[in-house]
Design a protein around this motif. Sequence first.
Motif: not given
Length: 203
Positions: A125-127, A130-131
Motif C-alpha cells: 500500500n502506498s501509505s 509515507d511512513a
Amino acid sequence: MTRQQGVRLATLLSVVILAFFAFGFWMSKPQQAEPMQWRAAYEDSLWTPLQRQQLTLGDASAALGHGTLWMISSEGKPLLVSRYTLESDGLSWRAQAVLKLTDQQRDSLVQAQAWEPGLPDQPINSSVADALKDQPVLRLSLIPSEPLALSDIQGTIGNPDLRLPVSEGEEAWVYPKIGAVVAVGEEQAHSIMFGLRDDLSGD
C-alpha cells in the motif's frame, strides 16, 4: 608534362594517399562514446548520497518521481523495494531501490503481507511509503529497456577495476571506487547497480 609539373603531381598524389591512410586509421580506432545523461543528471540527488549511505526512500522518490513499493523474495528472504521508471538517453529505464529495514519493520511487513519464500512479488500500500520515507536505501539498480553497448558504459563510468566471470559469456564489471557493478553478457551491459559495499549481507 614538364619535370616540375611531374614533381608537383607526385607530391599531390603522396599527400592524397597519406591523407587517405590517415583517415582509414582514424576510422578504425574505437570511438569514445559520450557519457550517458543519467550519470550527471542524478549525481547530486542519487549517486553521491547513496555512496555516502545518506540516501533515503524520500530522497529517491523526490529525484525519480512516484514509485511503487513491493515485497519481493531474494534468495528466500524478504526484501522491500521501491520501483520507478525514467527516461534517459533515448531509452526507458526501470529503477529499483532496496530499502534497509529493522528486524521489527521487516517482521511487521512479513506478517501484514502473509509473505512466504517463493511467493510472487507483492505490491505494498502506498501509505507505507509515507511512513518509511526516512528509511535508508541500500542500493539502487538501473535496467535499460535495451541492452547497452559496452562503450556506453566505458564512456560513462570508465573501465572496470575488476572483471569477474559469473557464468559462460557473463561477467560482473566492478567499480569499487564508485560502488557500482555492471552485469555484462554477450558483449552488452544489461543492468547497473549502485551501492556496492562490504556490508551488503547486512540487508
